[in-house]
Write an enzyme that holds these catalytic residues in place. Sequence first.
Site, mmCIF file in Angstrom:
data_model
loop_
_atom_site.group_PDB
_atom_site.id
_atom_site.type_symbol
_atom_site.label_atom_id
_atom_site.label_comp_id
_atom_site.label_asym_id
_atom_site.label_seq_id
_atom_site.Cartn_x
_atom_site.Cartn_y
_atom_site.Cartn_z
ATOM 1 N N HIS A 238 47.715 49.251 34.012
ATOM 2 C CA HIS A 238 48.772 48.198 34.173
ATOM 3 C C HIS A 238 48.340 47.551 35.545
ATOM 4 O O HIS A 238 48.174 48.349 36.551
ATOM 5 C CB HIS A 238 49.997 48.477 34.022
ATOM 6 N N CYS A 239 48.062 46.360 35.605
ATOM 7 C CA CYS A 239 47.642 45.691 36.926
ATOM 8 C C CYS A 239 48.863 44.836 37.139
ATOM 9 O O CYS A 239 49.347 43.908 36.809
ATOM 10 C CB CYS A 239 46.371 44.679 36.507
ATOM 11 N N PRO A 240 49.494 45.267 38.495
ATOM 12 C CA PRO A 240 50.737 44.629 39.059
ATOM 13 C C PRO A 240 50.482 43.392 39.598
ATOM 14 O O PRO A 240 50.925 42.331 39.461
ATOM 15 C CB PRO A 240 51.226 45.315 40.257
ATOM 16 N N ASN B 295 50.562 41.146 36.587
ATOM 17 C CA ASN B 295 51.626 41.580 35.966
ATOM 18 C C ASN B 295 51.472 41.479 34.431
ATOM 19 O O ASN B 295 52.317 41.202 33.535
ATOM 20 C CB ASN B 295 52.825 40.117 36.169
ATOM 21 N N ASN B 296 50.535 42.393 33.943
ATOM 22 C CA ASN B 296 50.181 42.466 32.733
ATOM 23 C C ASN B 296 49.228 43.813 32.595
ATOM 24 O O ASN B 296 48.672 44.221 33.600
ATOM 25 C CB ASN B 296 49.580 41.390 32.173
#
Length: 323
Positions: free
Chosen positions: A39-41, A44-45
């Site tokens: 999950h990549c902040p 945001n996905n």
Amino acid sequence: EKSQDCMYLQYCKVCQSYKAPRSHHCRKCNRCVMKMDHHCPWINNCCGYQNHASFTLFLLLAPLGCIHASFIFIMTMYTQLYNRISFGWSSVKIDMSAAKRDPRPIIPFGLSAFAASLFALGLALGTTIAVGMLFIIQMKVILTNKTSIESWIEEKAKDRIQYYQTGETFIFPYDMGSKWKNFRQVFTWSGIPEGDGLDWPVRDGCHQYSLTIEQLKQKADKRVRSVRYRAIEDYSGVCCPVTKGVKTFFTTPCTEEPRIALSKGDLILATRGLKHWMYGEKILISAADGGIRERGWFPRKCVEKYHYDSETDQPVDGEKKSK
């Protein structure tokens, strides 16, 4: 489609369904993601089956854009400083108020502009190094047709086999044996990845559930090797607790994984740990009824090992079992 295949699949208690091969549940997105990498902040996905190629291109183009910006900043500062430097016999003086030569620049370049350009140059170079390293890591896993999570699963498979001395050999089923073939599994001319996210081509000697079977073995192994603890102090669940000691405060795990709040008497099933922190799952009464699982980090200082009879599941020495 085949009900007998359920025995090879993991079941997601949150989504109330079986996980497809290579899929994992994301706590942030609150859903199972096909071929989840992480999950990549920043976007945001989750990075997974649908957008793995786009995310990798983002990791490539971001450093290239920062390199271009760095070149502009360096040339700007060089030309502006060159017009403001006066060389004397004994010293070199820099006059930031005005340039020596005409015509003057369209955009005034004073001390504040120099400081802002220098700061922006540092950000651009830092982003180039940090994101560039992430791009290299992503390309390494793509060329072996893995994800970051699957690389970790493979390492745990080697640890499990070595720990139990089973003599078995785990072969990652989705590595096609050719870097170009693995590359084509993610990057295509149409931009649409290969497959449907559920069924995947596998190498000879493996089948669709080779990875999921290994994951089930690792989960069973984790349950066997886990240790039960009981909370002896309250813990609010903050990231850096001040009241739990200086070492606990400064050695908080650098991860996005959550912390769990503890009350005195709570039971926790710990699966891994650091010197001053432990990770585990709180044993809840509602867990057997399909309740929400509470997993996360907690200070080692707040718990003690819980001794109980494995046959009767009762505490020893007359202790009352806390719920």
